[in-house]
Design an enzyme around this catalytic site. Structure first.
Site, PDB file in Angstrom:
ATOM      1  N   LYS A  85       0.837  -1.208   0.000  1.00 39.26           N
ATOM      2  CA  LYS A  85       0.000   0.000   0.000  1.00 39.26           C
ATOM      3  C   LYS A  85       0.874   1.261   0.000  1.00 39.26           C
ATOM      4  CE  LYS A  85      -3.926  -2.110   2.440  1.00 39.26           C
ATOM      5  NZ  LYS A  85      -3.386  -3.476   2.569  1.00 39.26           N
ATOM      6  N   GLY A  99     -13.270  15.977  20.102  1.00 42.36           N
ATOM      7  CA  GLY A  99     -14.480  15.197  19.872  1.00 42.36           C
ATOM      8  C   GLY A  99     -15.474  15.380  20.995  1.00 42.36           C
ATOM      9  N   ASP A 100     -14.969  15.616  22.185  1.00 47.39           N
ATOM     10  CA  ASP A 100     -15.804  15.920  23.340  1.00 47.39           C
ATOM     11  C   ASP A 100     -14.912  16.618  24.356  1.00 47.39           C
ATOM     12  OD1 ASP A 100     -14.204  13.948  24.345  1.00 47.39           O
ATOM     13  OD2 ASP A 100     -15.761  12.431  24.470  1.00 47.39           O
ATOM     14  N   VAL A 101     -15.446  16.957  25.482  1.00 47.36           N
ATOM     15  CA  VAL A 101     -14.637  17.577  26.536  1.00 47.36           C
ATOM     16  C   VAL A 101     -14.634  16.662  27.751  1.00 47.36           C
ATOM     17  CG1 VAL A 101     -14.501  19.474  28.178  1.00 47.36           C
ATOM     18  CG2 VAL A 101     -14.881  19.951  25.761  1.00 47.36           C
ATOM     19  N   ASP A 129     -17.916  14.432  29.199  1.00 47.93           N
ATOM     20  CA  ASP A 129     -17.525  13.306  30.047  1.00 47.93           C
ATOM     21  C   ASP A 129     -16.936  13.858  31.337  1.00 47.93           C
ATOM     22  OD1 ASP A 129     -18.207  11.872  27.823  1.00 47.93           O
ATOM     23  OD2 ASP A 129     -16.176  11.237  27.324  1.00 47.93           O
ATOM     24  N   TYR A 189      -8.151  18.295  24.565  1.00 47.15           N
ATOM     25  CA  TYR A 189      -7.998  19.716  24.886  1.00 47.15           C
ATOM     26  C   TYR A 189      -6.676  19.948  25.610  1.00 47.15           C
ATOM     27  CZ  TYR A 189      -8.817  24.318  26.912  1.00 47.15           C
ATOM     28  OH  TYR A 189      -8.696  25.641  27.264  1.00 47.15           O
ATOM     29  N   ARG A 234      -4.106  18.138  25.496  1.00 51.64           N
ATOM     30  CA  ARG A 234      -2.996  17.817  24.600  1.00 51.64           C
ATOM     31  C   ARG A 234      -2.784  18.901  23.540  1.00 51.64           C
ATOM     32  NH1 ARG A 234      -5.747  12.858  24.122  1.00 51.64           N
ATOM     33  NH2 ARG A 234      -5.866  13.112  21.849  1.00 51.64           N
TER      34      ARG A 234
END
Length: 452
Positions: free
Chosen positions: A233, A306-308, A368, A298, A300
């Site tokens: 590939k 995608g969420d907090v 979360d 966040y 990082r």
């Protein structure tokens, strides 16, 4: 009723009276292990659940019969035992069965570790073959316990030892390969094909850490973690600038729709900060000593999340605050829906839900919340910060060093049989993330360098 009580009393002083027995679980199923422990208890013995340590009174160590016949394997399993082995009998499970069958403590001679007792094994020194009563030398193979320090690990082979920023700064040629393979990784992960996703993740990681541009199939195939199929590939991407499989996998309608849905939760730093302030305000009303921090992508330094992930640290002796916090956030209208009810993981609790900041035309977002005790602060902060690859890498490194790392603690002195832990070890004090890196002999990497 009287005779039955008398029988039980006799059993309490039965086959294993005055015996303190530790059973090594390697090779034993849970049901079989539980059965043995119950029978030992019912017949007057005491089970020592943890691997013997200094000062622990143990009379017998019991192993699965096929293991006890392999002295070299026995010695390996018993490394780290710090008990007085001169008085300990290492026997197979058949000894337990024989004692139960005959209702008495039978001689261990026919069931002991073959060809020699563990008390005769000395560090690094071969055991001299003994002569029998007929002056015939026993030619059974001698075994030694290797107590030499483990070989030094090559830390550069572990993602956790490197900065994710440096990993990503590769040449354009490799970056093109990574970008195409990443599309397939995302598609397989979204569809739930974790096995294929892992293969692509492994290959991408290997390419990112490769020291120069990949120029041929042979070069790609020689990179550890790539393999021949992936090399094909890579060669296609290098020659045509794209990969046909990307269109095949990612171009169908189902995957396009699924990808669209996975992007619904994406939020930027400003939105994340708004969530953080709303949760922190509510939490400190309940308990002023709480510590509230944003984790995940966040922390990082990612541009979108995608969420907090919000981690709340509470004093060890504090009562449950998550239930009350959820009630307050729902009452204020911030949390609108539950995705997962409160989950309990030992001393930690987790909640997943949907929230919406106040104001017109505000979108619902994913939230979360993790509540952890102060004693587990640093391991939990590292775990909930991620990335997933970083976490897997540093946990693997810990296990290779005879330790165990989780979101709860870093544990040293762990003895394993394959992937199975044979003892609990002891918790290493880790008040900060830096102390975890130090214990693992790693250069410290701040959160923004863990986005592997």
């Amino acid at each position: 009723m009287g005779p039955q009580k008398e029988a039980v009393s006799q059993n309490k002083n039965g086959a294993f009276k005055d015996c303190h027995i530790h059973i090594l679980p390697a090779g034993l199923g849970k049901k079989r292990l539980t059965l043995f422990e119950t029978q030992i208890h019912n017949h007057g013995g005491k089970c020592i659940s943890k691997l013997p340590t200094s000062g622990c009174v143990v009379t017998h160590i019991v192993m699965e019969d096929s293991i006890v016949k392999d002295a070299a394997r026995c010695v390996k399993l018993l490394q780290g035992v710090n008990a007085d082995m001169k008085s300990v009998k290492v026997v197979g499970t058949q000894w337990l069965s024989k004692c139960l069958k005959e209702g008495k403590n039978v001689d261990t001679k026919d069931f002991e570790m073959y060809p020699l007792n563990i008390a005769d094994v000395s560090a690094k020194t071969p055991v001299t073959p003994e002569k029998t009563a007929n002056n015939v030398v026993d030619s059974s193979p001698a075994y030694t316990m290797d107590l030499s320090p483990p070989k030094k690990l090559k830390l550069e082979n572990y993602a956790c030892s490197q900065s994710s920023g440096k990993i990503g700064a590769k040449r354009d040629c490799n970056a093109l390969v990574v970008a195409e393979l990443q599309k397939l990784l995302d598609a397989f992960r979204t569809s739930g094909d974790q096995w294929r996703a892992y293969g692509y993740e492994k290959a991408i990681r290997a390419i990112k850490t490769y020291g120069s541009d990949i120029t041929s199939y042979e070069e790609a195939a020689a990179i550890p973690g790539v393999g021949s199929k992936m090399a094909t590939k890579i060669c296609e991407i290098l020659t045509s600038g794209q990969l046909r499989k990307v269109d095949e996998i990612c171009g169908n309608e189902k995957n396009r729709v699924v990808e669209l849905f996975t992007q619904v939760w994406g939020v930027g730093p400003a939105t994340a900060q708004g969530w953080y302030q709303q949760v922190k305000k509510a939490a400190l009303v309940i308990e002023p000593k709480l510590k509230v921090e944003l984790c995940g992508s966040y922390r990082r330094g990612k541009e979108t999340c995608g969420d907090v992930d919000v981690m709340i640290t509470k004093p060890d002796n504090a009562t449950d605050i998550l239930t009350e916090l959820m009630a307050q956030l729902k009452k204020s209208g911030f949390i609108t829906d539950d995705l997962v009810n409160i989950e309990v993981n030992r001393n930690q609790k987790k909640y997943l839900g949907l929230c919406r900041l106040p104001g017109p035309n505000r979108k619902h977002r994913r939230l979360d919340i993790f509540v952890v005790p102060q004693s587990e602060y640093a391991p939990a902060l590292m775990h909930y910060t991620g990335s997933a690859l970083f976490n897997r890498s540093i946990r693997l490194l810990a296990s290779r060093k005879g330790m165990s790392l989780s979101e709860h603690s870093l544990v040293a002195g762990v003895v394993r049989q394959g992937r199975d832990k044979l003892n609990d070890g002891h918790v290493v004090p880790t008040p900060t993330e830096e102390s975890i890196f130090e214990a693992l002999e790693l250069e410290y990497r701040p959160a923004e360098e863990r986005d592997h």
